[in-house]
Scaffold this active site. Structure first.
Site, PDB file in Angstrom:
ATOM      1  CB  ILE A  63      44.156  43.029  54.832  1.00  0.00           C
ATOM      2  CG1 ILE A  63      43.157  43.037  54.491  1.00  0.00           C
ATOM      3  CG2 ILE A  63      45.103  43.783  53.778  1.00  0.00           C
ATOM      4  CD1 ILE A  63      41.742  41.755  55.271  1.00  0.00           C
ATOM      5  CE1 TYR A  64      48.597  43.650  52.018  1.00  0.00           C
ATOM      6  CE2 TYR A  64      50.977  43.277  52.488  1.00  0.00           C
ATOM      7  CZ  TYR A  64      49.497  44.244  51.456  1.00  0.00           C
ATOM      8  OH  TYR A  64      50.177  45.115  51.076  1.00  0.00           O
ATOM      9  N   GLY A  65      46.290  37.959  54.254  1.00  0.00           N
ATOM     10  CA  GLY A  65      46.120  36.471  55.187  1.00  0.00           C
ATOM     11  C   GLY A  65      45.286  36.864  56.814  1.00  0.00           C
ATOM     12  NE  ARG A  66      39.993  39.724  57.329  1.00  0.00           N
ATOM     13  CZ  ARG A  66      39.423  39.113  55.846  1.00  0.00           C
ATOM     14  NH1 ARG A  66      40.508  38.856  54.759  1.00  0.00           N
ATOM     15  NH2 ARG A  66      38.004  39.758  55.758  1.00  0.00           N
ATOM     16  CE  LYS A  69      51.097  48.789  52.258  1.00  0.00           C
ATOM     17  NZ  LYS A  69      51.402  47.489  52.891  1.00  0.00           N
TER      18      LYS A  69
END
Length: 322
Positions: free
Chosen positions: A53-56, A80
């Site tokens: 999810i970090y920066g998609r 994750k």
């Protein structure tokens, strides 16, 4: 740099690790991010943490490119899943574990991650389904070990029961928020995990930079700081209260008594807990990595820690009362 065993796994991770939330692939330019990563390796950091999810996917893609020339066995890589990647792709179902792991491996340019973590608990998917899917990921060789982040104690216990009764792969790590400003895991999560071979890999050990002491309660945040960034500062409101910032400033002389900077003192506080395997730092400059890495292996008089805790507890109690 000192290293600690990660739970009941065979992994040895550096006491200080490098994270990529809100930074790499998003809030920090690629050249600066690469310089931070290079400095991390120079300092003996071997554990790199990220998430889909970090920066998609941007953080994973950055790391895939930046790490591709390094021997795969020279670092421990964790990612994750859980949060929505699209309108339909979210959670910890069997299908999502398989899909998101494959997508992460593609972005990271590797055939396996050392640690695959559930970013939160999925109340919409039966725990048994999630544990079975994670076990399959380990059996396939795509993930060496599994962990979770911010799971409540009763769900941790339930996962341990399933691993014992059904033979599912057992979790080896927990990733909670933990710092002088947020000691909550000490109540239930840390004792439970310590008794069951699960180590903590803690995020935000510096309170998203507040425990660096760089924020003046009487002035706007520095222009180059996380709090001043539209991309990186959106989660800091609770910590940026003037009374909390004033209390943090009172910790600087205590850190100086220990011969440390405030960030080093704050990291040493986290690492005083034996169940903590590693403290994840975020960095936008190599100097930050160098300073924070120096906290590894430091012993501090408990009396200094107790004084710091008392100061912050008073400020945080006032904040909760309002």
């Amino acid at each position: 740099m000192k290293y600690r065993k990660l739970g009941s796994s065979d992994l040895e991770v550096s006491e200080v690790s490098l994270g990529s939330w809100l930074t790499y692939g998003l809030g920090v330019e690629a050249e600066k991010a690469r310089a931070c990563l290079d400095e991390a390796f120079n300092q003996g950091i071997n554990f790199i943490d990220t998430a889909n999810i970090y920066g998609r996917g941007a953080a994973e893609s950055f790391l895939g490119e930046a790490l591709r020339e390094r021997p795969r066995d020279s670092y421990v890589l964790a990612t994750k899943l859980f949060f929505p990647m699209t309108e339909t792709d979210r959670g910890l179902s069997r299908a999502q574990v398989e899909k998101q792991l494959d997508d992460s491996l593609r972005r990271l340019r590797t055939d396996h991650v050392d640690l695959y973590q559930c970013h939160r608990y999925d109340w919409d998917t039966p725990l048994e389904e999630t544990m079975e899917a994670l076990s399959r990921a380990v059996q396939s060789g795509k993930a060496r070990h599994i962990g979770f982040s911010e799971w409540p104690a009763d769900r941790i216990r339930a996962s341990l029961d399933l691993s014992r009764d059904r033979g599912f792969t057992k979790f080896v790590s927990s990733q909670p928020q933990y710092s002088l400003l947020w000691p909550e895991p000490e109540k239930e999560v840390i004792p439970l995990c310590a008794a069951n071979g699960i180590s903590q890999i803690v995020w935000s050990p510096l309170g998203q930079g507040v425990l660096s002491g760089k924020y003046d309660p009487e002035s706007p945040p520095p222009r180059d700081s996380r709090a001043a960034s539209a991309e990186m500062g959106g989660f800091m409101d609770r910590l940026m209260r003037p009374d909390v910032l004033r209390a943090v400033q009172r910790l600087k002389p205590i850190a100086a008594e220990a011969g440390l900077t405030l960030p080093q003192f704050s990291l040493a506080w986290v690492l005083r807990e034996p169940n903590v395997a590693s403290a994840i730092i975020g960095a936008s400059r190599p100097e930050q990595v160098q300073e924070n890495a120096a906290a590894s292996g430091i012993a501090v008089d408990q009396e200094l820690f107790s004084r710091a805790e008392a100061i912050l507890n008073e400020a945080l109690a006032d904040a909760r009362a309002e």
